[in-house]
Design a protein around this motif. Sequence first.
Motif, short mmCIF file in Angstrom:
data_model
loop_
_atom_site.label_atom_id
_atom_site.label_comp_id
_atom_site.label_asym_id
_atom_site.label_seq_id
_atom_site.Cartn_x
_atom_site.Cartn_y
_atom_site.Cartn_z
N ARG A 2 -39.33 -18.79 -1.96
CA ARG A 2 -39.47 -19.67 -0.79
C ARG A 2 -38.61 -19.18 0.36
O ARG A 2 -39.03 -19.19 1.52
N ASP A 3 -37.40 -18.74 0.06
CA ASP A 3 -36.52 -18.24 1.12
C ASP A 3 -36.99 -16.90 1.66
O ASP A 3 -36.61 -16.51 2.78
N ARG A 4 -37.78 -16.17 0.88
CA ARG A 4 -38.31 -14.89 1.34
C ARG A 4 -39.54 -15.05 2.24
O ARG A 4 -40.00 -14.07 2.82
N ILE A 5 -40.07 -16.25 2.33
CA ILE A 5 -41.25 -16.49 3.17
C ILE A 5 -40.79 -16.98 4.54
O ILE A 5 -40.25 -18.07 4.68
N GLY A 6 -40.99 -16.15 5.54
CA GLY A 6 -40.57 -16.48 6.90
C GLY A 6 -41.72 -16.93 7.77
O GLY A 6 -42.83 -17.18 7.29
N VAL A 7 -41.46 -16.99 9.06
CA VAL A 7 -42.41 -17.55 10.02
C VAL A 7 -42.51 -16.63 11.24
O VAL A 7 -41.48 -16.17 11.76
N ASP A 8 -43.74 -16.38 11.66
CA ASP A 8 -43.99 -15.64 12.90
C ASP A 8 -43.90 -16.62 14.06
O ASP A 8 -44.83 -17.39 14.33
N VAL A 9 -42.78 -16.61 14.76
CA VAL A 9 -42.59 -17.50 15.90
C VAL A 9 -43.40 -17.02 17.10
O VAL A 9 -43.92 -17.82 17.88
N GLY A 10 -43.51 -15.70 17.26
CA GLY A 10 -44.30 -15.15 18.35
C GLY A 10 -43.78 -15.59 19.70
O GLY A 10 -42.63 -15.38 20.06
N ARG A 11 -44.66 -16.28 20.47
CA ARG A 11 -44.29 -16.81 21.78
C ARG A 11 -44.17 -18.33 21.76
O ARG A 11 -44.09 -18.96 22.82
N ARG A 12 -44.13 -18.91 20.59
CA ARG A 12 -44.14 -20.37 20.49
C ARG A 12 -42.84 -21.02 20.94
O ARG A 12 -42.82 -22.18 21.34
#
Length: 277
Positions: free
Chosen positions: A4-14
């Motif tokens: 779970r901690d290894r799964i990140g998020v693509d914030v991009g331009r948000r």
Amino acid sequence: MGLRDRIGVDVGRRLGLEPAVEWAAAHQVRYIDIQLDTAENAFTRIDDARAAAVRAACERHDVHLGLHTLSAVNVAEYSPYVAEAVDRYLEGYVDAYGRLGAEWIVVHAGYHFTADKDMRMAAGLERLKRVAGYAEQKGALILLENLNKEPAEAEVHYLAHTLEEWRYYFERVGSPAFRLSFTVNHAHLVPEGVAGFVDGLDMSRVEEVRLADCFRNGHEVHLKPGAGDLDFADMFRRIETKGFKGHYTNAFGSLADMLAARDDLVRLARDAGIAVD
């Protein structure tokens, strides 16, 4: 570190750069990537003081920051003036990497206009060699992403969307600063599929795996897991049992969608017999 901690998020331009780090810390997201092309996030607007504050926040909150270049910038560009500008653009990301304490930069192989594919591939390869050399000098890490296919009747096509094209670059660059970012939903769009990509890859060269759902041999969409037909349990089984130790990045929907999906993805991995803790 558990899955779970290894799964990140693509914030991009948000989000802006600083709010992105604070958002990640508030939600216990350990890995984020962000684009530095627009508005206050443009790397030309990040001075040393601002960069130092971001670097300190990442260290304080144990947030691993990655950068993601814009696929609209054609790494396979060969026209005068424009070609030199693409070099400067990639070098700008490498320079921002150092100032921000980032840990990876996702780049692309560019795109061609059907009739000039060979010229574009050759130009892109030489440019990736140059940026990899610059990254070596600066202590940065470049990740080449496999991009999505476009409809057969389209004039413009992304490069490195098949395993064969992707291999053309990563077998020739030959730099310790050059590794891979594997986007599974892009692999799902082409005949070799996720299984063919994983079987054909040395997973020790893969630093990041990017996640979204889509439909087999379909068109480019970034759906929440379960909204398409990608078998995430099988994907985790293939990738984890081949020794992948890096991070995953959710790249679909809203920030809330990507945050909520982490628990669903961990459950699917557990169902596939993967140790998640």
